[in-house]
Design a protein around this motif. Structure first.
Motif, PDB file in Angstrom:
ATOM      1  N   SER A   1     -40.533 -17.523 -21.591  1.00  0.00           N
ATOM      2  CA  SER A   1     -39.191 -17.910 -22.031  1.00  0.00           C
ATOM      3  C   SER A   1     -38.526 -16.708 -22.686  1.00  0.00           C
ATOM      4  O   SER A   1     -39.166 -15.950 -23.424  1.00  0.00           O
ATOM      5  CB  SER A   1     -39.263 -19.070 -23.027  1.00  0.00           C
TER       6      SER A   1
ATOM      7  N   ARG B   1     -35.876 -18.516 -18.224  1.00  0.00           N
ATOM      8  CA  ARG B   1     -37.267 -18.386 -17.803  1.00  0.00           C
ATOM      9  C   ARG B   1     -37.331 -17.454 -16.584  1.00  0.00           C
ATOM     10  O   ARG B   1     -36.942 -17.842 -15.493  1.00  0.00           O
ATOM     11  CB  ARG B   1     -37.856 -19.751 -17.500  1.00  0.00           C
TER      12      ARG B   1
ATOM     13  N   ARG C   1     -39.799 -30.758 -17.630  1.00  0.00           N
ATOM     14  CA  ARG C   1     -40.953 -31.261 -18.376  1.00  0.00           C
ATOM     15  C   ARG C   1     -40.551 -32.161 -19.539  1.00  0.00           C
ATOM     16  O   ARG C   1     -39.619 -31.853 -20.278  1.00  0.00           O
ATOM     17  CB  ARG C   1     -41.785 -30.088 -18.913  1.00  0.00           C
TER      18      ARG C   1
ATOM     19  N   GLU D   1     -40.722 -30.364 -22.981  1.00  0.00           N
ATOM     20  CA  GLU D   1     -39.607 -29.482 -23.273  1.00  0.00           C
ATOM     21  C   GLU D   1     -38.338 -30.282 -23.571  1.00  0.00           C
ATOM     22  O   GLU D   1     -37.537 -29.883 -24.424  1.00  0.00           O
ATOM     23  CB  GLU D   1     -39.396 -28.518 -22.107  1.00  0.00           C
TER      24      GLU D   1
ATOM     25  N   GLU E   1     -38.832 -31.386 -27.096  1.00  0.00           N
ATOM     26  CA  GLU E   1     -38.630 -30.284 -28.030  1.00  0.00           C
ATOM     27  C   GLU E   1     -37.151 -29.999 -28.244  1.00  0.00           C
ATOM     28  O   GLU E   1     -36.714 -29.683 -29.357  1.00  0.00           O
ATOM     29  CB  GLU E   1     -39.341 -29.040 -27.504  1.00  0.00           C
ATOM     30  N   ARG E   2     -36.371 -30.119 -27.165  1.00  0.00           N
ATOM     31  CA  ARG E   2     -34.923 -29.878 -27.273  1.00  0.00           C
ATOM     32  C   ARG E   2     -34.162 -31.079 -27.800  1.00  0.00           C
ATOM     33  O   ARG E   2     -32.967 -30.989 -28.066  1.00  0.00           O
ATOM     34  CB  ARG E   2     -34.358 -29.500 -25.892  1.00  0.00           C
TER      35      ARG E   2
END
Length: 246
Positions: free
Chosen positions: A128, A133, A222, A225, A228-229
């Motif tokens: 990242s 990415r 995913r 992810e 997480e965001r």
């Protein structure tokens, strides 16, 4: 700019054109835009056989309708040597990977493994980078050259690294044994089953790149992810469409 140019890009003396499909990905997806392929090699020798194999691969990819760029690692520093990786060659490598849709990695086998030059290039590609990415979702073809008998240690390691970098490594691969016997004084590869295998691998890479092009973002979307965001999903919305659009 650390890019290598190839001589005689349309001259392929080892290729029998009567068996060539000029657009091997035709019908697999929208191939109106040329697939963008970055090629990396793993030796700094003046006569590097991994580089010569990459140049043969680039000629074939261009014949198959792809756009190619070959990165020259000559000026690339070791990882962590420069604070913040603030080096022109590092920036160029990362920009090229962001530009690409697929990669070709070709390493010599040294002491049963890939070379430090090859690993250094991969180590400079973060998973990242500022929310982007550089490798995730890209296709990958792996190749190796050996001074002795045929081996698959390097391609096996490159496959492992490709998986770690979240790339789609294609099934086919190339391993050229006694590479010094496979090239003439003009640095061009002689007709052989080794050359034919490189043709097979490049055909397959173009096909997979075009096939995955409209789906690569969705395939690497995913849960962890999104969590997480803090991306909350509305069950009334087609989530696959979100993944494709993002």
């Amino acid at each position: 700019m650390p890019l290598r140019t190839i001589t005689d890009p349309t001259h392929m003396p080892a290729l029998d054109r009567s068996f060539v499909i000029d657009r091997p990905a035709l019908g697999l997806g929208s191939d109106q835009l040329p697939p963008r392929i970055l090629l990396l090699y793993g030796s700094l020798r003046e006569r590097s056989f991994s580089r010569l194999c990459v140049e043969e691969a680039a000629r074939l990819l261009q014949l198959f309708g792809a756009e190619t760029r070959i990165f020259d690692p000559s000026d690339l520093p070791l990882p962590d040597r420069i604070a913040g990786d603030d080096h022109p060659a590092v920036h160029e490598l990362r920009e090229l990977s962001m530009w690409s849709e697929g990669h070709v990695w070709c390493s010599p086998e040294r002491h049963g493994q890939i070379t430090g030059v090859m690993k250094t290039q991969i180590d400079h590609l973060p998973l990242s980078m500022g929310g982007m990415r550089p490798t995730q979702g890209r296709t990958l073809a792996v190749m190796q050259v050996s001074a002795g008998s045929q081996s698959f240690n390097s391609v096996n390691t490159l496959r492992l690294l490709g998986r770690w970098m979240r790339m789609f490594t294609i099934p086919n691969q190339s391993s050229v044994a006694m590479a010094y016997k496979e090239f003439g004084d003009d640095d061009r590869m002689r007709p052989s089953s080794y050359y034919d295998r490189i043709v097979d691998v490049m055909e397959e890479l173009v096909r997979f790149t075009v096939l995955l092009r409209p789906h690569s973002t969705q395939l690497v979307d995913r849960y962890s992810e999104r969590k997480e965001r803090g991306v909350l999903l509305d069950p009334s919305i087609d989530h696959s469409a979100i993944a494709i659009a993002r």
